[in-house]
Design an enzyme around this catalytic site. Structure first.
Site, PDB file in Angstrom:
ATOM      1  N   HIS A  46       0.866  -1.188   0.000  1.00 43.44           N
ATOM      2  CA  HIS A  46       0.000   0.000   0.000  1.00 43.44           C
ATOM      3  C   HIS A  46       0.898   1.232   0.000  1.00 43.44           C
ATOM      4  O   HIS A  46       1.182   1.803   1.048  1.00 43.44           O
ATOM      5  CB  HIS A  46      -0.911  -0.003   1.223  1.00 43.44           C
ATOM      6  CG  HIS A  46      -1.955   1.076   1.214  1.00 43.44           C
ATOM      7  ND1 HIS A  46      -3.171   0.941   1.843  1.00 43.44           N
ATOM      8  CD2 HIS A  46      -1.965   2.309   0.662  1.00 43.44           C
ATOM      9  CE1 HIS A  46      -3.876   2.051   1.685  1.00 43.44           C
ATOM     10  NE2 HIS A  46      -3.153   2.903   0.969  1.00 43.44           N
ATOM     11  N   GLU A  92      -2.744  -1.814  -3.022  1.00 38.41           N
ATOM     12  CA  GLU A  92      -3.802  -1.019  -2.399  1.00 38.41           C
ATOM     13  C   GLU A  92      -3.485   0.464  -2.555  1.00 38.41           C
ATOM     14  O   GLU A  92      -2.336   0.853  -2.683  1.00 38.41           O
ATOM     15  CB  GLU A  92      -3.898  -1.335  -0.902  1.00 38.41           C
ATOM     16  CG  GLU A  92      -4.228  -2.769  -0.570  1.00 38.41           C
ATOM     17  CD  GLU A  92      -4.308  -3.006   0.924  1.00 38.41           C
ATOM     18  OE1 GLU A  92      -4.865  -4.047   1.315  1.00 38.41           O
ATOM     19  OE2 GLU A  92      -3.802  -2.162   1.699  1.00 38.41           O
ATOM     20  N   HIS A 139      -7.678  -5.921   7.841  1.00 43.88           N
ATOM     21  CA  HIS A 139      -7.411  -4.879   8.835  1.00 43.88           C
ATOM     22  C   HIS A 139      -7.605  -5.444  10.247  1.00 43.88           C
ATOM     23  O   HIS A 139      -8.706  -5.839  10.637  1.00 43.88           O
ATOM     24  CB  HIS A 139      -8.286  -3.633   8.665  1.00 43.88           C
ATOM     25  CG  HIS A 139      -7.603  -2.388   9.163  1.00 43.88           C
ATOM     26  ND1 HIS A 139      -6.801  -1.601   8.355  1.00 43.88           N
ATOM     27  CD2 HIS A 139      -7.552  -1.829  10.384  1.00 43.88           C
ATOM     28  CE1 HIS A 139      -6.303  -0.593   9.065  1.00 43.88           C
ATOM     29  NE2 HIS A 139      -6.753  -0.720  10.309  1.00 43.88           N
TER      30      HIS A 139
END
Length: 238
Positions: free
Chosen positions: A43, A70, A190
């Site tokens: 990410h 991401e 997450h």
């Protein structure tokens, strides 16, 4: 079996704290694959405080499992995805200064933006996943804008799991059902860890993939990276 994608952002954070190339992000990614991970997630953020955009280009040339990028779909992100053509692009509605992802897309309010971005990414042959809260309406909205998958934001689940896991899982079960009925693939990520992962996977029968970084890397400090990946894979075996 649900696939495990290892987010290696924290490896880059450690490297950047000292400078140089220790730990080596590329070597870590390849070791994760060798130890059984079925994907690598990164990410990159605009300030490059962990994964750098140059890392992504390098990783794409060497990662042989599923590569997932991401990020917020600004022009720099879109250019990166066009150039690297990962297996999957996961769209996250983060502000540039966000410490970590903390909410999913409002797929209704952002329908026009997401429709345009998803169409462009899919034209590049990239599968698109949209990061959403565990809300059937947001899942349905993701289907309408053309997403291939949704990734359910699991921080609320991880928090509530410590209090009442049966309550914690309910919105995810419903959202997972709606995703499956809408023809969407299902990801989750997450704050998933060795304590809460198995229960999530057991209750989401159509869960394709989990992306785990922070907890996995923290566990690796104690158990070692190879053993930790095996421990996480074990939680996903039903």
């Amino acid at each position: 079996m649900t696939r495990l994608s290892v987010n290696i952002n924290k490896i880059a954070t450690l490297r950047n704290a000292r400078g140089g190339n220790n730990p080596d992000v590329l070597k870590t990614a390849l070791d994760c694959e060798r130890f059984g991970a079925q994907g690598i997630t990164v990410h990159p953020r605009p300030d490059e405080r962990h994964i750098r955009y140059a890392d992504v280009t390098t990783l794409k040339d060497h990662v042989t499992t599923e590569f997932n990028i991401e990020g917020y779909p600004d022009e720099r992100y879109m250019k990166l995805v066009r150039e690297t053509k990962p297996a999957q692009a996961t769209l996250v509605p983060d502000a540039p200064d966000a410490i970590t992802s903390n909410a999913g897309w409002d797929t209704l309010r952002n329908a026009s933006l997401l429709t345009e971005i998803i169409a462009e990414l899919k034209s590049q042959g990239v599968r698109v996943s949209v990061f959403v809260d565990p809300s059937p309406k947001m899942v349905e909205g993701a289907a309408r804008v053309g997403a291939d998958r949704v990734e359910l934001y699991t921080e609320p689940y991880a928090h509530e799991y410590k209090v009442n896991r049966d309550v914690a899982i309910k919105p995810y079960v419903e959202s997972g059902r709606v995703a499956h009925e809408a023809g969407l693939g299902l990801n989750a990520g997450h704050d998933l860890d060795l304590d809460n992962l198995r229960f999530l996977a057991q209750n989401l029968p159509h869960l394709d993939e989990v992306s785990i970084g922070h907890a996995l890397i923290c566990d690796a400090l104690y158990f070692g990276l190879e053993n930790t990946i095996q421990l996480y894979l074990k939680q996903l075996k039903m």
